[in-house]
Design a protein around this motif. Sequence first.
Motif, PDB file in Angstrom:
ATOM      1  N   PRO A  69      47.751  46.626  42.761  1.00 55.36           N
ATOM      2  CA  PRO A  69      48.900  47.480  42.464  1.00 55.36           C
ATOM      3  C   PRO A  69      49.646  47.072  41.377  1.00 55.36           C
ATOM      4  CG  PRO A  69      48.885  46.721  44.626  1.00 55.36           C
ATOM      5  CD  PRO A  69      47.808  45.932  43.898  1.00 55.36           C
ATOM      6  N   LYS A  70      50.234  48.003  40.355  1.00 54.99           N
ATOM      7  CA  LYS A  70      51.273  47.618  39.613  1.00 54.99           C
ATOM      8  C   LYS A  70      52.486  47.271  40.044  1.00 54.99           C
ATOM      9  CE  LYS A  70      48.120  48.785  36.768  1.00 54.99           C
ATOM     10  NZ  LYS A  70      47.270  47.775  36.108  1.00 54.99           N
ATOM     11  N   VAL A  71      53.122  46.228  40.032  1.00 56.33           N
ATOM     12  CA  VAL A  71      54.442  45.888  40.815  1.00 56.33           C
ATOM     13  C   VAL A  71      55.433  45.293  39.480  1.00 56.33           C
ATOM     14  CG1 VAL A  71      52.977  44.967  42.776  1.00 56.33           C
ATOM     15  CG2 VAL A  71      53.732  43.570  40.805  1.00 56.33           C
ATOM     16  N   ARG A  72      56.638  45.581  39.898  1.00 56.95           N
ATOM     17  CA  ARG A  72      57.879  45.229  39.085  1.00 56.95           C
ATOM     18  C   ARG A  72      58.126  43.638  39.263  1.00 56.95           C
ATOM     19  NH1 ARG A  72      61.720  49.772  41.145  1.00 56.95           N
ATOM     20  NH2 ARG A  72      60.606  49.176  42.882  1.00 56.95           N
ATOM     21  N   SER A  73      58.077  43.207  40.618  1.00 53.78           N
ATOM     22  CA  SER A  73      58.530  41.810  40.956  1.00 53.78           C
ATOM     23  C   SER A  73      57.667  40.791  40.475  1.00 53.78           C
ATOM     24  CB  SER A  73      58.645  41.851  42.558  1.00 53.78           C
ATOM     25  OG  SER A  73      58.949  40.445  43.039  1.00 53.78           O
ATOM     26  N   GLU A  74      58.297  39.915  39.678  1.00 54.43           N
ATOM     27  CA  GLU A  74      57.553  38.781  39.195  1.00 54.43           C
ATOM     28  C   GLU A  74      57.028  38.054  40.450  1.00 54.43           C
ATOM     29  OE1 GLU A  74      59.342  36.441  36.232  1.00 54.43           O
ATOM     30  OE2 GLU A  74      59.857  38.036  34.893  1.00 54.43           O
ATOM     31  N   SER A  75      57.956  37.957  41.496  1.00 55.01           N
ATOM     32  CA  SER A  75      57.271  37.184  42.779  1.00 55.01           C
ATOM     33  C   SER A  75      56.252  37.637  43.382  1.00 55.01           C
ATOM     34  CB  SER A  75      58.647  36.954  43.686  1.00 55.01           C
ATOM     35  OG  SER A  75      59.491  36.327  42.983  1.00 55.01           O
ATOM     36  N   ILE A  76      56.224  38.805  43.346  1.00 48.76           N
ATOM     37  CA  ILE A  76      54.983  39.746  44.000  1.00 48.76           C
ATOM     38  C   ILE A  76      53.684  39.776  43.052  1.00 48.76           C
ATOM     39  CG2 ILE A  76      54.093  41.951  44.909  1.00 48.76           C
ATOM     40  CD1 ILE A  76      56.029  40.417  46.814  1.00 48.76           C
ATOM     41  N   GLN A  77      53.955  39.603  41.867  1.00 51.01           N
ATOM     42  CA  GLN A  77      52.992  39.675  40.833  1.00 51.01           C
ATOM     43  C   GLN A  77      52.012  38.063  41.075  1.00 51.01           C
ATOM     44  OE1 GLN A  77      51.446  41.752  38.846  1.00 51.01           O
ATOM     45  NE2 GLN A  77      49.886  40.472  38.686  1.00 51.01           N
ATOM     46  N   LYS A  78      53.113  37.166  41.332  1.00 52.79           N
ATOM     47  CA  LYS A  78      52.718  35.714  41.346  1.00 52.79           C
ATOM     48  C   LYS A  78      51.822  35.667  42.830  1.00 52.79           C
ATOM     49  CE  LYS A  78      54.089  31.006  41.235  1.00 52.79           C
ATOM     50  NZ  LYS A  78      55.296  30.085  41.346  1.00 52.79           N
ATOM     51  N   ALA A  79      52.347  36.443  43.795  1.00 54.48           N
ATOM     52  CA  ALA A  79      51.611  36.381  44.988  1.00 54.48           C
ATOM     53  C   ALA A  79      50.283  37.108  45.140  1.00 54.48           C
ATOM     54  CB  ALA A  79      52.656  37.278  46.063  1.00 54.48           C
ATOM     55  N   LEU A  80      50.141  38.192  44.293  1.00 56.57           N
ATOM     56  CA  LEU A  80      49.051  38.894  44.246  1.00 56.57           C
ATOM     57  C   LEU A  80      47.915  38.045  43.448  1.00 56.57           C
ATOM     58  CD1 LEU A  80      49.810  42.517  43.093  1.00 56.57           C
ATOM     59  CD2 LEU A  80      49.250  41.509  45.308  1.00 56.57           C
ATOM     60  N   GLU A  81      48.278  37.260  42.502  1.00 57.38           N
ATOM     61  CA  GLU A  81      47.489  36.198  41.901  1.00 57.38           C
ATOM     62  C   GLU A  81      46.952  35.187  42.804  1.00 57.38           C
ATOM     63  OE1 GLU A  81      49.876  35.089  38.443  1.00 57.38           O
ATOM     64  OE2 GLU A  81      49.641  37.189  37.416  1.00 57.38           O
ATOM     65  N   TYR A  82      47.991  34.737  43.537  1.00 55.57           N
ATOM     66  CA  TYR A  82      47.662  33.548  44.710  1.00 55.57           C
ATOM     67  C   TYR A  82      46.716  34.122  45.604  1.00 55.57           C
ATOM     68  CZ  TYR A  82      48.397  30.271  48.422  1.00 55.57           C
ATOM     69  OH  TYR A  82      48.326  29.515  49.264  1.00 55.57           O
ATOM     70  N   ILE A  83      46.963  35.467  46.056  1.00 59.52           N
ATOM     71  CA  ILE A  83      45.964  35.970  47.047  1.00 59.52           C
ATOM     72  C   ILE A  83      44.603  36.048  46.468  1.00 59.52           C
ATOM     73  CG2 ILE A  83      45.329  37.901  48.202  1.00 59.52           C
ATOM     74  CD1 ILE A  83      48.401  38.535  48.703  1.00 59.52           C
ATOM     75  N   LYS A  84      44.433  36.529  45.242  1.00 62.00           N
ATOM     76  CA  LYS A  84      43.210  36.727  44.677  1.00 62.00           C
ATOM     77  C   LYS A  84      42.205  35.395  44.704  1.00 62.00           C
ATOM     78  CE  LYS A  84      40.930  38.547  40.567  1.00 62.00           C
ATOM     79  NZ  LYS A  84      41.202  39.307  39.397  1.00 62.00           N
ATOM     80  N   GLU A 120      56.575  46.737  47.402  1.00 59.91           N
ATOM     81  CA  GLU A 120      55.931  46.661  45.967  1.00 59.91           C
ATOM     82  C   GLU A 120      54.610  47.363  45.872  1.00 59.91           C
ATOM     83  OE1 GLU A 120      57.254  45.264  42.734  1.00 59.91           O
ATOM     84  OE2 GLU A 120      59.195  45.855  43.643  1.00 59.91           O
ATOM     85  N   THR A 121      53.799  46.805  46.864  1.00 59.99           N
ATOM     86  CA  THR A 121      52.326  47.071  46.905  1.00 59.99           C
ATOM     87  C   THR A 121      52.045  48.518  47.712  1.00 59.99           C
ATOM     88  OG1 THR A 121      51.869  46.084  48.750  1.00 59.99           O
ATOM     89  CG2 THR A 121      51.907  44.777  46.670  1.00 59.99           C
TER      90      THR A 121
END
Length: 254
Positions: free
Chosen positions: A145-160, A191-192
């Motif tokens: 997902p294209k997200v705006r929140s830096e926190s959720i972007q970091k969360a997606l990278e962590y999940i991956k 966000e997602t």
Amino acid sequence: MTMHILIAEDELPTRRGVLNALQQRSQGQWHIHAVENGLEALSYAKSQPVDLLITDIRMPGLSGIQLLEQLRAEGISVVSILLTGYAEFEYARTAMKFGAINYILKPFDHESLLDAVQEAVAMISERQRTSQTAEDEHEEDALAPKVRSESIQKALEYIKAELHRPSLSIKDVADCIHLNPSYTSVLFKEETKYTFSDFVNRSRLLRAKALLHQTDKKVYEIADQVGFSSSKYFVQVFRDVEGMTPNQYRNDHS
């Protein structure tokens, strides 16, 4: 994935000879159908999948070259091998621009035919694998997902990075981005558009599908690699989402 081969040849002895030779080599791995002219071949290709066409260059009603022209006009992409007499050699060369990759001069021996078919099948299989890999990569990117929140972007990278862990939880993600689990859960959905558990399952299935057709790993190995707690649970989730078992999916995409 089953290879679909169509034979178009108006001479009965030749048609039978090609069909029998391919059936013996196939050992059930190829789906082979034979017709006696170009018109029947065109009709069949419009209604059934055809990966490889083996066609006589000279047939009543619709010649081999005209058949290839019609298939292209219909938007039907098919690899083809031509059966041709020496006098039609120049026609065979012309047909190369319509998808023909090889030609066999008649009368031919079975080994020459089978060598040409095996080469074509290998080429088609490689194209299919390349295409499927590209589709998987595109699909995996589309689920990022294209997200705006830096926190959720970091969360997606962590999940991956941590997807292989069956115990991966929203609390782990919250700890990573330094937010409380409840707020992380709400923000993640906003966000997602996915709940945390839905997103993780989708991500695991995408990675599993790629492994199923890109590797020879066993189902239990893939289940473990993508983070399912057991192979039984993996098969259950896979069947619920895809409508088939992992092995059925692999057979359809190999």
